[in-house]
Design a protein around this motif. Structure first.
Motif, PDB file in Angstrom:
ATOM      1  N   PHE A   1      53.885 -33.862 -27.501  1.00 19.72           N
ATOM      2  CA  PHE A   1      54.341 -33.781 -26.104  1.00 19.72           C
ATOM      3  C   PHE A   1      53.303 -33.041 -25.255  1.00 19.72           C
ATOM      4  O   PHE A   1      52.963 -33.485 -24.143  1.00 19.72           O
ATOM      5  CB  PHE A   1      55.685 -33.058 -26.048  1.00 19.72           C
ATOM      6  CG  PHE A   1      56.077 -32.609 -24.667  1.00 19.72           C
ATOM      7  CD1 PHE A   1      56.535 -33.529 -23.729  1.00 19.72           C
ATOM      8  CD2 PHE A   1      55.981 -31.274 -24.295  1.00 19.72           C
ATOM      9  CE1 PHE A   1      56.881 -33.127 -22.449  1.00 19.72           C
ATOM     10  CE2 PHE A   1      56.327 -30.864 -23.021  1.00 19.72           C
ATOM     11  CZ  PHE A   1      56.781 -31.790 -22.107  1.00 19.72           C
ATOM     12  N   ILE A   2      52.800 -31.923 -25.775  1.00 23.86           N
ATOM     13  CA  ILE A   2      51.812 -31.138 -25.037  1.00 23.86           C
ATOM     14  C   ILE A   2      50.537 -31.941 -24.815  1.00 23.86           C
ATOM     15  O   ILE A   2      49.978 -31.970 -23.717  1.00 23.86           O
ATOM     16  CB  ILE A   2      51.498 -29.827 -25.783  1.00 23.86           C
ATOM     17  CG1 ILE A   2      52.720 -28.914 -25.771  1.00 23.86           C
ATOM     18  CG2 ILE A   2      50.306 -29.108 -25.162  1.00 23.86           C
ATOM     19  CD1 ILE A   2      52.560 -27.658 -26.588  1.00 23.86           C
ATOM     20  N   MET A   3      50.061 -32.613 -25.853  1.00 25.03           N
ATOM     21  CA  MET A   3      48.836 -33.404 -25.750  1.00 25.03           C
ATOM     22  C   MET A   3      48.996 -34.529 -24.729  1.00 25.03           C
ATOM     23  O   MET A   3      48.074 -34.818 -23.953  1.00 25.03           O
ATOM     24  CB  MET A   3      48.469 -33.982 -27.116  1.00 25.03           C
ATOM     25  CG  MET A   3      47.850 -32.978 -28.066  1.00 25.03           C
ATOM     26  SD  MET A   3      46.218 -32.404 -27.516  1.00 25.03           S
ATOM     27  CE  MET A   3      45.280 -33.925 -27.642  1.00 25.03           C
ATOM     28  N   LYS A   4      50.161 -35.151 -24.711  1.00 27.59           N
ATOM     29  CA  LYS A   4      50.423 -36.224 -23.737  1.00 27.59           C
ATOM     30  C   LYS A   4      50.364 -35.683 -22.318  1.00 27.59           C
ATOM     31  O   LYS A   4      49.773 -36.306 -21.420  1.00 27.59           O
ATOM     32  CB  LYS A   4      51.795 -36.847 -24.014  1.00 27.59           C
ATOM     33  CG  LYS A   4      52.136 -38.022 -23.104  1.00 27.59           C
ATOM     34  CD  LYS A   4      53.485 -38.607 -23.455  1.00 27.59           C
ATOM     35  CE  LYS A   4      53.837 -39.764 -22.525  1.00 27.59           C
ATOM     36  NZ  LYS A   4      55.174 -40.336 -22.845  1.00 27.59           N
TER      37      LYS A   4
ATOM     38  N   LEU B   1      42.467 -24.441 -37.516  1.00 26.35           N
ATOM     39  CA  LEU B   1      42.607 -25.431 -36.450  1.00 26.35           C
ATOM     40  C   LEU B   1      43.621 -24.962 -35.407  1.00 26.35           C
ATOM     41  O   LEU B   1      43.414 -25.138 -34.202  1.00 26.35           O
ATOM     42  CB  LEU B   1      43.033 -26.778 -37.034  1.00 26.35           C
ATOM     43  CG  LEU B   1      41.995 -27.494 -37.906  1.00 26.35           C
ATOM     44  CD1 LEU B   1      42.611 -28.712 -38.583  1.00 26.35           C
ATOM     45  CD2 LEU B   1      40.784 -27.910 -37.088  1.00 26.35           C
ATOM     46  N   VAL B   2      44.707 -24.381 -35.881  1.00 25.93           N
ATOM     47  CA  VAL B   2      45.719 -23.846 -34.955  1.00 25.93           C
ATOM     48  C   VAL B   2      45.123 -22.719 -34.116  1.00 25.93           C
ATOM     49  O   VAL B   2      45.355 -22.627 -32.907  1.00 25.93           O
ATOM     50  CB  VAL B   2      46.957 -23.341 -35.735  1.00 25.93           C
ATOM     51  CG1 VAL B   2      47.934 -22.634 -34.788  1.00 25.93           C
ATOM     52  CG2 VAL B   2      47.654 -24.507 -36.434  1.00 25.93           C
ATOM     53  N   GLN B   3      44.329 -21.855 -34.760  1.00 27.60           N
ATOM     54  CA  GLN B   3      43.687 -20.764 -34.041  1.00 27.60           C
ATOM     55  C   GLN B   3      42.717 -21.281 -32.986  1.00 27.60           C
ATOM     56  O   GLN B   3      42.633 -20.735 -31.875  1.00 27.60           O
ATOM     57  CB  GLN B   3      42.951 -19.847 -35.027  1.00 27.60           C
ATOM     58  CG  GLN B   3      42.289 -18.636 -34.382  1.00 27.60           C
ATOM     59  CD  GLN B   3      43.269 -17.769 -33.611  1.00 27.60           C
ATOM     60  OE1 GLN B   3      44.363 -17.477 -34.093  1.00 27.60           O
ATOM     61  NE2 GLN B   3      42.894 -17.380 -32.405  1.00 27.60           N
ATOM     62  N   ASN B   4      41.975 -22.338 -33.320  1.00 26.99           N
ATOM     63  CA  ASN B   4      41.056 -22.948 -32.351  1.00 26.99           C
ATOM     64  C   ASN B   4      41.831 -23.459 -31.133  1.00 26.99           C
ATOM     65  O   ASN B   4      41.388 -23.290 -29.984  1.00 26.99           O
ATOM     66  CB  ASN B   4      40.277 -24.084 -32.996  1.00 26.99           C
ATOM     67  CG  ASN B   4      39.265 -23.588 -34.004  1.00 26.99           C
ATOM     68  OD1 ASN B   4      38.886 -22.423 -33.998  1.00 26.99           O
ATOM     69  ND2 ASN B   4      38.833 -24.466 -34.890  1.00 26.99           N
TER      70      ASN B   4
ATOM     71  N   GLU C   1      41.789 -22.203 -27.066  1.00 27.89           N
ATOM     72  CA  GLU C   1      41.623 -23.087 -25.909  1.00 27.89           C
ATOM     73  C   GLU C   1      42.749 -22.875 -24.899  1.00 27.89           C
ATOM     74  O   GLU C   1      42.523 -22.924 -23.686  1.00 27.89           O
ATOM     75  CB  GLU C   1      41.585 -24.552 -26.361  1.00 27.89           C
ATOM     76  CG  GLU C   1      40.357 -24.936 -27.165  1.00 27.89           C
ATOM     77  CD  GLU C   1      39.065 -24.678 -26.404  1.00 27.89           C
ATOM     78  OE1 GLU C   1      39.025 -24.983 -25.198  1.00 27.89           O
ATOM     79  OE2 GLU C   1      38.110 -24.159 -27.011  1.00 27.89           O
ATOM     80  N   GLU C   2      43.959 -22.632 -25.397  1.00 31.64           N
ATOM     81  CA  GLU C   2      45.073 -22.394 -24.485  1.00 31.64           C
ATOM     82  C   GLU C   2      44.881 -21.093 -23.703  1.00 31.64           C
ATOM     83  O   GLU C   2      45.200 -21.006 -22.518  1.00 31.64           O
ATOM     84  CB  GLU C   2      46.392 -22.352 -25.266  1.00 31.64           C
ATOM     85  CG  GLU C   2      46.855 -23.720 -25.740  1.00 31.64           C
ATOM     86  CD  GLU C   2      48.335 -23.755 -26.050  1.00 31.64           C
ATOM     87  OE1 GLU C   2      48.844 -22.746 -26.583  1.00 31.64           O
ATOM     88  OE2 GLU C   2      48.980 -24.764 -25.763  1.00 31.64           O
TER      89      GLU C   2
ATOM     90  N   SER D   1      41.442 -31.906 -25.741  1.00 34.22           N
ATOM     91  CA  SER D   1      41.672 -33.231 -26.342  1.00 34.22           C
ATOM     92  C   SER D   1      40.899 -33.379 -27.648  1.00 34.22           C
ATOM     93  O   SER D   1      41.396 -33.951 -28.617  1.00 34.22           O
ATOM     94  CB  SER D   1      41.264 -34.339 -25.369  1.00 34.22           C
ATOM     95  OG  SER D   1      42.090 -34.355 -24.237  1.00 34.22           O
ATOM     96  N   ILE D   2      39.674 -32.866 -27.670  1.00 31.48           N
ATOM     97  CA  ILE D   2      38.849 -32.940 -28.878  1.00 31.48           C
ATOM     98  C   ILE D   2      39.452 -32.080 -29.991  1.00 31.48           C
ATOM     99  O   ILE D   2      39.644 -32.549 -31.126  1.00 31.48           O
ATOM    100  CB  ILE D   2      37.406 -32.490 -28.575  1.00 31.48           C
ATOM    101  CG1 ILE D   2      36.755 -33.446 -27.581  1.00 31.48           C
ATOM    102  CG2 ILE D   2      36.584 -32.402 -29.864  1.00 31.48           C
ATOM    103  CD1 ILE D   2      35.391 -33.004 -27.097  1.00 31.48           C
ATOM    104  N   VAL D   3      39.775 -30.822 -29.661  1.00 32.32           N
ATOM    105  CA  VAL D   3      40.353 -29.904 -30.649  1.00 32.32           C
ATOM    106  C   VAL D   3      41.717 -30.416 -31.111  1.00 32.32           C
ATOM    107  O   VAL D   3      42.039 -30.391 -32.303  1.00 32.32           O
ATOM    108  CB  VAL D   3      40.489 -28.485 -30.060  1.00 32.32           C
ATOM    109  CG1 VAL D   3      41.216 -27.555 -31.028  1.00 32.32           C
ATOM    110  CG2 VAL D   3      39.115 -27.921 -29.731  1.00 32.32           C
ATOM    111  N   GLY D   4      42.505 -30.910 -30.166  1.00 39.34           N
ATOM    112  CA  GLY D   4      43.821 -31.448 -30.505  1.00 39.34           C
ATOM    113  C   GLY D   4      43.728 -32.672 -31.392  1.00 39.34           C
ATOM    114  O   GLY D   4      44.552 -32.861 -32.294  1.00 39.34           O
ATOM    115  N   GLY D   5      42.706 -33.512 -31.149  1.00 39.12           N
ATOM    116  CA  GLY D   5      42.511 -34.692 -31.987  1.00 39.12           C
ATOM    117  C   GLY D   5      42.220 -34.310 -33.432  1.00 39.12           C
ATOM    118  O   GLY D   5      42.746 -34.935 -34.368  1.00 39.12           O
TER     119      GLY D   5
END
Length: 255
Positions: free
Chosen positions: A75-78, A151-154, A158-159, A228-232
């Motif tokens: 949902f957040i990524m969208k 990955l979660v920390q990355n 970003e947030e 978007s890159i990190v989320g991907g």
């Protein structure tokens, strides 16, 4: 049974059959050793069975936890991806010198969900902190799970960057646009603004051509693009984890 074996040994000694006595004693020792080995094997089977039960529960709990986390993350990524599309259009408008200033001032910057993800990794953290993650026999799955927290920390980093950027942008706008005040407690919730919409657009006309403001918008787009890159990467890791978990659970006949 012990009394029976003792009686046999005594009879062999009384009959002075020393050779047979030692053979018998050796056989008895071998039987005892075999008994001990069997007992150890049974104990190992029981321990392995208990470990498998705990591992099965952990795998199921991990799958549920990851599915809950990723549902909100999608949902957040969208929202962020949609916000990036709108912001790019907005940036093209305010940086285009051929577009009238009035149209720039009235352009819609758009809004998107800016809240934190707040991933819950209670199960995974518990396995890592207790060392129980080492009990997972699937090495590929174990590697994927150990890479997930980074990955979660990355993403969280970003947030934080996005929050700080939006705060700076809001601080900048407060120096350019008159802020509203909350309505009195005896009235409905909302804000009171002392400017007409025309006055607001007049002030926005001074902002949209400001290089500092345009760079704020550009930085916001850059941040969303990097998210978007990190989320991907995070989603790909999740898909690999879920695939490995499903295969492992299927092999164990666990639904």
């Amino acid at each position: 049974m012990i009394k029976f074996f003792r009686q046999i040994r005594q009879n062999l000694l009384i009959e002075n059959k020393t050779g047979r006595y030692f053979k018998y004693a050796l056989g008895e020792i071998i039987l005892v050793v075999i008994g001990i080995l069997i007992a150890l094997q049974i104990n190992n089977w029981n321990e392995e069975r208990k470990a498998n039960i705990l591992e099965n529960k952990a795998l199921l709990a991990l799958k549920n936890e990851f599915n809950q986390n990723i549902e909100r993350f999608h949902f957040i990524m969208k929202e962020r991806d949609s916000g990036q599309v709108v912001l790019r259009t907005y940036f093209d408008i305010i940086t285009n010198d051929t577009i009238p200033i009035e149209k720039k001032a009235q352009a819609n910057k758009g809004a998107y969900f800016g809240g934190n993800w707040g991933a819950q990794n209670t199960v995974l953290n518990g396995l890592v902190n207790s060392g129980a993650i080492d009990n997972i026999k699937n090495d590929s799955l174990k590697i994927l799970l150990t890479s997930w927290p980074n990955l979660v920390q990355n993403w969280n980093s970003e947030e934080v960057k996005l929050e700080k950027l939006i705060q700076k942008m809001n601080d900048y706008k407060r120096t350019k646009i008159r802020q509203g005040i909350p309505k009195p407690l005896n009235e409905k919730k909302g804000y009171i603004y002392k400017e007409t919409i025309e006055q607001f657009y007049s002030r926005m006309a001074l902002i949209v051509n400001d290089l500092e403001y345009q760079n704020f918008v550009a930085s916001e787009i850059q941040n969303l693009h990097h998210q978007s890159i990190v989320g991907g990467r995070l989603i790909r890791n999740y898909e690999q984890i879920i695939s490995a978990l499903n295969i492992e659970l299927k092999n164990r006949n666990i639904n």
